[in-house]
Structure formats: C-alpha cells, structure tokens
Design an enzyme around this catalytic site. Structure first.
Site, PDB file in Angstrom:
ATOM      1  N   ASN A  69      41.863  46.396  39.421  1.00 56.40           N
ATOM      2  CA  ASN A  69      40.921  46.913  38.427  1.00 56.40           C
ATOM      3  C   ASN A  69      39.574  46.254  38.722  1.00 56.40           C
ATOM      4  O   ASN A  69      39.391  45.076  38.428  1.00 56.40           O
ATOM      5  CB  ASN A  69      41.437  46.560  37.018  1.00 56.40           C
ATOM      6  N   TRP A  70      38.702  47.010  39.313  1.00 58.38           N
ATOM      7  CA  TRP A  70      37.407  46.429  39.739  1.00 58.38           C
ATOM      8  C   TRP A  70      36.457  46.224  38.569  1.00 58.38           C
ATOM      9  O   TRP A  70      35.379  45.662  38.740  1.00 58.38           O
ATOM     10  CB  TRP A  70      36.752  47.333  40.804  1.00 58.38           C
ATOM     11  N   LYS A  71      36.836  46.744  37.392  1.00 55.93           N
ATOM     12  CA  LYS A  71      35.973  46.636  36.196  1.00 55.93           C
ATOM     13  C   LYS A  71      34.561  47.129  36.526  1.00 55.93           C
ATOM     14  O   LYS A  71      34.408  47.986  37.382  1.00 55.93           O
ATOM     15  CB  LYS A  71      36.015  45.206  35.651  1.00 55.93           C
ATOM     16  N   HIS A  75      42.867  49.205  28.046  1.00 55.42           N
ATOM     17  CA  HIS A  75      42.599  47.834  28.516  1.00 55.42           C
ATOM     18  C   HIS A  75      42.026  47.008  27.367  1.00 55.42           C
ATOM     19  O   HIS A  75      41.271  47.521  26.542  1.00 55.42           O
ATOM     20  CB  HIS A  75      41.617  47.880  29.697  1.00 55.42           C
ATOM     21  N   GLU A  83      39.696  45.002  27.229  1.00 53.43           N
ATOM     22  CA  GLU A  83      38.220  45.000  27.143  1.00 53.43           C
ATOM     23  C   GLU A  83      37.731  46.260  26.439  1.00 53.43           C
ATOM     24  O   GLU A  83      36.740  46.227  25.716  1.00 53.43           O
ATOM     25  CB  GLU A  83      37.624  44.858  28.555  1.00 53.43           C
ATOM     26  N   GLU A 143      49.087  42.434  29.705  1.00 51.57           N
ATOM     27  CA  GLU A 143      47.938  41.578  30.011  1.00 51.57           C
ATOM     28  C   GLU A 143      47.606  40.712  28.792  1.00 51.57           C
ATOM     29  O   GLU A 143      46.892  41.160  27.886  1.00 51.57           O
ATOM     30  CB  GLU A 143      46.717  42.436  30.362  1.00 51.57           C
ATOM     31  N   GLY A 178      40.567  36.832  33.065  1.00 56.55           N
ATOM     32  CA  GLY A 178      39.283  36.288  33.497  1.00 56.55           C
ATOM     33  C   GLY A 178      39.067  34.834  33.118  1.00 56.55           C
ATOM     34  O   GLY A 178      37.968  34.312  33.223  1.00 56.55           O
ATOM     35  N   SER A 182      44.487  36.846  35.459  1.00 55.68           N
ATOM     36  CA  SER A 182      44.282  35.766  36.432  1.00 55.68           C
ATOM     37  C   SER A 182      45.350  35.717  37.524  1.00 55.68           C
ATOM     38  O   SER A 182      45.773  34.636  37.941  1.00 55.68           O
ATOM     39  CB  SER A 182      44.161  34.412  35.726  1.00 55.68           C
ATOM     40  N   GLY A 204      42.317  41.805  38.312  1.00 57.71           N
ATOM     41  CA  GLY A 204      40.883  41.963  38.092  1.00 57.71           C
ATOM     42  C   GLY A 204      40.094  41.255  39.182  1.00 57.71           C
ATOM     43  O   GLY A 204      39.972  41.736  40.311  1.00 57.71           O
ATOM     44  N   GLY A 205      39.586  40.078  38.850  1.00 57.20           N
ATOM     45  CA  GLY A 205      38.686  39.335  39.738  1.00 57.20           C
ATOM     46  C   GLY A 205      39.130  39.248  41.188  1.00 57.20           C
ATOM     47  O   GLY A 205      38.333  39.488  42.107  1.00 57.20           O
TER      48      GLY A 205
END
Ligand code: 13P
Length: 251
Positions: free
Chosen positions: A9-11, A95, A97, A167, A173, A213, A234-235
């Site tokens: 997930n590149w956000k 998600h 977010e 999640e 993150g 993470s 993610g990251g």
C-alpha cells in the site's frame, strides 16, 4: 488451500515517474515467483503507468479505495468500474487512515465492498483496533463490530472474493509491530468469526493479511503463523529491495 497475498500500500506517495521506477525495480527482483500473489497499490494518478509496466509480469494492480456508484455526480470519487478499466484487480477498503481522517464507516465499507465484488474486483477489507481499545481489553469486540458491519451481510459467493487485512492501528507507521502471537490471536478470532458466519470450508479458504510495520526483519516470523496468510505493507513497500525481501519471506 488459501493463497498468500502480499500487497504494497503505497499510500499518498510517489509521483508517476517514481512509481514507474519503483515497479520496474520490483519486477526484476520478484520475477519468477508464482507461489505468492504480489500486489502493488499506487495512488490513482499512477495506476495507468504501473498497469503498463506490470503487463505480462507476476505483479497485480490494486487501488487504495473506491466509491460504490459506477458513475455520476460524485465529485472527487473514483468508481470500481473505472478501476477495472485501468487494470486494477484488488482494492483496499476501510483502511484505518480512511476511517480516521475521512470518516469512513463500516456501512460505507460494506457498500463499497459489495459494489467492488459485483464489478469483479477483490476487496482487501481492513480491520483493526486503536491502542486505547487494545488497552481497554476491547480488541475482539472492535474487530467483531468491524467484521459484522463491513462483511456480515455478504453472501457465501461474495465473501469468497474478499481478502481481510488485520491492521492494528497502533502498529501502523509506528515501527511497533504486533508480536506474531498477538497477531495470530486476532487472525484466529477473525477466522472463527468467518467459520461461524459462512462455515469452515469458506473460512479456511479466505486470505487474512497482517499489516502494521511489516519489515524484512519481522516478515518471516509473522508469515509463519498458522492464520497469517500474507501482508499489507506500507512504508517498506516504497523500497523495492525491502518489499521484495518481505515477499521472499513468504515463500
Ligand atoms: P506501515 O507498514 O507503514 O506500518 O503501514 C501499514 C499499512 O497501513 C498498510 O496498509
């Protein structure tokens, strides 16, 4: 048996030119891997260019959200039909977010999920508790509420198309990962919920990803748990090397 699905997930990251480079690097690093379904979820503006880059490769395209209508006066929204048109196969829904910053509700997640399936996309439906909810001992009740609200009224045929991503919000993150045991406990709870609702056979076939993470250093321990069938990253998915290592940890 259910398939391991590892999705990046590149956000809200990467310009078109950067997205292109990232997926070109990734394609080289993971070529030949067929045991794992590999998905990248760029921002809308990069979907087309990434779709062109991954043609003929083992990488599939995902989006980060969609609306529940096919077209019309919904300024700013993108419909599942449009995603399908650009080559998208998976779509992340609910998600944390989106729930936190854009007031996404379980009801919305449900409407989006049903529409995405109808159009032929596979939704990756996210659930997860906040830190204060975990500390108050409410983890399972929160997850159950999100599952009921988001997926409770799906038919057996619909639920088979769904991927669930657990999640924990406190692990996203933050560099804090759920321990493999903590994650497994919730994954098992999700699988039990699926069994009660849709029967054992369907529950056993549904991929449940962990997200929060995930890094090259912890991926293997997480992915080796019985009910952890993949990762939503993610990251670490923004670096081809790291994401490729996570994918290889699932082999
Ligand atoms: P991080 O891997 O950056 O913690 O993000 C997880 C996530 O939210 C994936 O959807």
């Amino acid at each position: 048996m259910r398939k391991t699905i590892i999705a990046g997930n590149w956000k809200m990251n990467k310009l078109i030119s950067e997205a292109k480079v990232l997926v070109q690097e990734l394609k080289e690093l993971v070529s030949g891997i067929t045991e794992i379904e590999i998905v990248v979820c760029p921002v809308y503006t990069s979907l087309y260019v990434v779709s062109q880059e991954i043609k003929g490769s083992n990488i599939k395209l995902g989006a980060q959200d969609c609306f529940w209508e096919e077209s019309g006066a919904y300024t700013g929204e993108v419909s599942p039909v449009m995603l399908k048109d650009v080559g998208v196969e998976f779509v992340v829904l609910g998600h944390s977010e989106r729930r936190q910053y854009f007031c996404e509700t379980d009801e919305w997640v449900n409407k989006k999920t049903k529409k995405a399936i109808e159009i032929g996309l596979r939704p990756i439906v996210c659930v997860g508790e906040k830190l204060e909810e975990r500390e108050a001992g409410k983890t399972f009740s929160i997850i159950e509420k999100q599952l009921e609200g988001g997926l409770g009224n799906l038919s057996p045929e619909e639920i088979k198309k769904v991927v669930i991503a657990y999640e924990p919000v406190w692990a996203i993150g933050t560099g804090k990962t759920a321990t493999p045991e903590q994650a497994q406990e919730v994954h098992k709870f999700i699988r039990n919920w699926l069994s009660e609702k849709f029967g054992d056979e369907i529950a056993e076939g549904i991929t449940i990803q962990y997200g929060g993470s995930v890094k090259p250093g912890n991926a293997k321990d997480l992915l080796s748990q019985k009910d952890i069938d993949g990762a939503l990253v993610g990251g670490a998915s923004l670096k081809a090397q790291d994401f490729a290592q996570i994918i290889k940890a699932g082999l």
